[in-house]
Design a protein around this motif. Structure first.
Motif, PDB file in Angstrom:
ATOM      1  N   VAL A  14      -0.393   6.426  -6.538  1.00  0.00           N
ATOM      2  CA  VAL A  14      -1.589   7.114  -6.680  1.00  0.00           C
ATOM      3  C   VAL A  14      -1.615   8.556  -6.693  1.00  0.00           C
ATOM      4  CG1 VAL A  14      -3.884   7.483  -5.592  1.00  0.00           C
ATOM      5  CG2 VAL A  14      -3.117   5.064  -5.779  1.00  0.00           C
ATOM      6  N   LYS A  15      -0.542   9.063  -5.673  1.00  0.00           N
ATOM      7  CA  LYS A  15      -0.219  10.511  -5.425  1.00  0.00           C
ATOM      8  C   LYS A  15       0.307  11.067  -7.069  1.00  0.00           C
ATOM      9  CE  LYS A  15       1.061  10.675  -0.681  1.00  0.00           C
ATOM     10  NZ  LYS A  15       2.258  10.690   0.031  1.00  0.00           N
ATOM     11  N   ARG A  16       1.159  10.204  -7.714  1.00  0.00           N
ATOM     12  CA  ARG A  16       1.564  10.918  -8.600  1.00  0.00           C
ATOM     13  C   ARG A  16       0.526  10.766 -10.018  1.00  0.00           C
ATOM     14  NH1 ARG A  16       2.907   8.594 -13.240  1.00  0.00           N
ATOM     15  NH2 ARG A  16       2.633   6.054 -12.406  1.00  0.00           N
ATOM     16  N   ILE A  17      -0.191   9.655 -10.032  1.00  0.00           N
ATOM     17  CA  ILE A  17      -1.294   9.928 -11.080  1.00  0.00           C
ATOM     18  C   ILE A  17      -2.360  10.821 -10.866  1.00  0.00           C
ATOM     19  CG2 ILE A  17      -3.284   8.137 -11.894  1.00  0.00           C
ATOM     20  CD1 ILE A  17      -1.383   6.032 -11.456  1.00  0.00           C
ATOM     21  N   ALA A  18      -2.708  11.185  -9.538  1.00  0.00           N
ATOM     22  CA  ALA A  18      -3.675  12.112  -9.314  1.00  0.00           C
ATOM     23  C   ALA A  18      -3.151  13.319  -9.752  1.00  0.00           C
ATOM     24  CB  ALA A  18      -4.124  12.083  -7.774  1.00  0.00           C
ATOM     25  N   GLN A  19      -1.743  13.614  -9.229  1.00  0.00           N
ATOM     26  CA  GLN A  19      -1.231  15.087  -9.406  1.00  0.00           C
ATOM     27  C   GLN A  19      -1.077  15.169 -11.087  1.00  0.00           C
ATOM     28  OE1 GLN A  19       2.609  15.282  -7.840  1.00  0.00           O
ATOM     29  NE2 GLN A  19       2.545  17.417  -8.115  1.00  0.00           N
ATOM     30  N   GLU A  20      -0.780  14.231 -11.737  1.00  0.00           N
ATOM     31  CA  GLU A  20      -0.942  14.237 -13.266  1.00  0.00           C
ATOM     32  C   GLU A  20      -2.178  14.655 -14.020  1.00  0.00           C
ATOM     33  OE1 GLU A  20       1.223  11.083 -14.968  1.00  0.00           O
ATOM     34  OE2 GLU A  20       3.137  11.499 -14.141  1.00  0.00           O
ATOM     35  N   ALA A  21      -3.071  13.942 -13.264  1.00  0.00           N
ATOM     36  CA  ALA A  21      -4.606  13.987 -13.663  1.00  0.00           C
ATOM     37  C   ALA A  21      -5.217  15.424 -13.217  1.00  0.00           C
ATOM     38  CB  ALA A  21      -5.375  13.128 -13.241  1.00  0.00           C
ATOM     39  N   GLY A  22      -4.589  16.225 -12.104  1.00  0.00           N
ATOM     40  CA  GLY A  22      -4.948  17.293 -11.994  1.00  0.00           C
ATOM     41  C   GLY A  22      -5.972  17.225 -10.874  1.00  0.00           C
ATOM     42  N   VAL A  23      -6.009  16.160 -10.121  1.00  0.00           N
ATOM     43  CA  VAL A  23      -7.179  15.744  -9.103  1.00  0.00           C
ATOM     44  C   VAL A  23      -6.207  15.595  -7.626  1.00  0.00           C
ATOM     45  CG1 VAL A  23      -8.670  14.040  -8.217  1.00  0.00           C
ATOM     46  CG2 VAL A  23      -8.418  14.112 -10.682  1.00  0.00           C
ATOM     47  N   PRO A  24      -7.024  16.637  -6.810  1.00  0.00           N
ATOM     48  CA  PRO A  24      -6.432  16.852  -5.415  1.00  0.00           C
ATOM     49  C   PRO A  24      -6.835  15.403  -4.575  1.00  0.00           C
ATOM     50  CG  PRO A  24      -7.885  18.613  -5.804  1.00  0.00           C
ATOM     51  CD  PRO A  24      -7.995  17.482  -7.062  1.00  0.00           C
ATOM     52  N   VAL A  25      -6.027  14.640  -4.128  1.00  0.00           N
ATOM     53  CA  VAL A  25      -6.490  13.680  -3.250  1.00  0.00           C
ATOM     54  C   VAL A  25      -6.076  13.397  -1.665  1.00  0.00           C
ATOM     55  CG1 VAL A  25      -6.554  11.903  -5.191  1.00  0.00           C
ATOM     56  CG2 VAL A  25      -4.412  12.249  -4.055  1.00  0.00           C
ATOM     57  N   ARG A  26      -6.801  12.893  -0.991  1.00  0.00           N
ATOM     58  CA  ARG A  26      -6.325  12.602   0.318  1.00  0.00           C
ATOM     59  C   ARG A  26      -6.104  11.165   0.635  1.00  0.00           C
ATOM     60  NH1 ARG A  26      -9.647  14.587   5.323  1.00  0.00           N
ATOM     61  NH2 ARG A  26     -10.137  16.202   3.860  1.00  0.00           N
ATOM     62  N   ILE A  27      -5.221  10.693   0.839  1.00  0.00           N
ATOM     63  CA  ILE A  27      -4.795   9.025   0.737  1.00  0.00           C
ATOM     64  C   ILE A  27      -4.857   8.571   2.504  1.00  0.00           C
ATOM     65  CG2 ILE A  27      -3.243   7.171   0.067  1.00  0.00           C
ATOM     66  CD1 ILE A  27      -2.652   8.986  -2.232  1.00  0.00           C
TER      67      ILE A  27
ATOM     68  N   SER B 251       0.779  -1.284   0.013  1.00  0.00           N
ATOM     69  CA  SER B 251      -0.096  -0.151  -0.105  1.00  0.00           C
ATOM     70  C   SER B 251       0.828   1.280   0.028  1.00  0.00           C
ATOM     71  CB  SER B 251      -1.119   0.000   1.004  1.00  0.00           C
ATOM     72  OG  SER B 251      -0.361   0.019   2.454  1.00  0.00           O
ATOM     73  N   THR B 252       1.930   1.140   0.436  1.00  0.00           N
ATOM     74  CA  THR B 252       3.046   2.348   0.546  1.00  0.00           C
ATOM     75  C   THR B 252       3.339   2.707  -0.758  1.00  0.00           C
ATOM     76  OG1 THR B 252       3.681   1.926   2.724  1.00  0.00           O
ATOM     77  CG2 THR B 252       5.069   3.175   1.462  1.00  0.00           C
ATOM     78  N   ILE B 253       3.774   1.628  -1.316  1.00  0.00           N
ATOM     79  CA  ILE B 253       4.245   1.559  -2.839  1.00  0.00           C
ATOM     80  C   ILE B 253       3.080   2.351  -3.967  1.00  0.00           C
ATOM     81  CG2 ILE B 253       4.948   0.455  -4.960  1.00  0.00           C
ATOM     82  CD1 ILE B 253       6.125  -1.443  -3.072  1.00  0.00           C
ATOM     83  N   ALA B 254       1.866   1.689  -3.522  1.00  0.00           N
ATOM     84  CA  ALA B 254       0.723   1.998  -4.302  1.00  0.00           C
ATOM     85  C   ALA B 254       0.091   3.229  -4.153  1.00  0.00           C
ATOM     86  CB  ALA B 254      -0.189   1.208  -3.982  1.00  0.00           C
ATOM     87  N   GLN B 255       0.371   3.818  -3.027  1.00  0.00           N
ATOM     88  CA  GLN B 255       0.196   5.247  -2.424  1.00  0.00           C
ATOM     89  C   GLN B 255       0.903   6.370  -3.202  1.00  0.00           C
ATOM     90  OE1 GLN B 255      -0.194   6.079   2.043  1.00  0.00           O
ATOM     91  NE2 GLN B 255       1.345   7.886   1.369  1.00  0.00           N
ATOM     92  N   GLU B 256       2.055   6.104  -3.183  1.00  0.00           N
ATOM     93  CA  GLU B 256       3.101   6.904  -4.141  1.00  0.00           C
ATOM     94  C   GLU B 256       2.723   6.948  -5.593  1.00  0.00           C
ATOM     95  OE1 GLU B 256       5.078   9.047  -2.451  1.00  0.00           O
ATOM     96  OE2 GLU B 256       4.210   8.059  -0.705  1.00  0.00           O
TER      97      GLU B 256
END
Length: 100
Positions: A26-39, A19-24
């Motif tokens: 997900v953050k990158r994908i969300a940032q590239e998509a312009g979507v603010p996320v709270r994980i 989940s730690t690997i996936a979290q990083e």
């Protein structure tokens, strides 16, 4: 009314390793998509309880139980198998949820 961020639960078997690997990722994908996320991270066992607090559930292991929230397996972000496809699907899903 559109949301200002998407709350995401990233769950794996132990709640630590994949989940730690996936979290990083997900953050990158969300940032590239312009979507603010709270994980938030958790274990697969915690998914039924924690789903109430999030907009999207992402798991790194197979999860077959029905959920009230959108769910997607992101094992490809950890394994690298089909990573581009998983990344594209996740970006679309995040944008869709943000717009709801």
């Amino acid at each position: 009314m559109a949301k200002n961020e998407v709350k995401v639960l990233v769950a794996c078997g132990s709640g630590v390793a994949t989940s730690t690997i996936a979290q990083e990722e997900v953050k990158r994908i969300a940032q590239e998509a312009g979507v603010p996320v709270r994980i938030m991270k958790g274990t697969i066992a915690e998914v039924p309880a924690k789903q109430a607090d999030v907009d999207l559930v992402l798991t790194t292991a197979n999860y077959r139980k029905p959920l009230d929230k959108p769910h997607m397996s992101v094992f490809g972000l950890v394994s690298g198998v089909g990573k581009a496809k998983v990344s594209a699907q996740l970006a679309e899903l995040l944008k869709k949820i943000l717009a709801e």
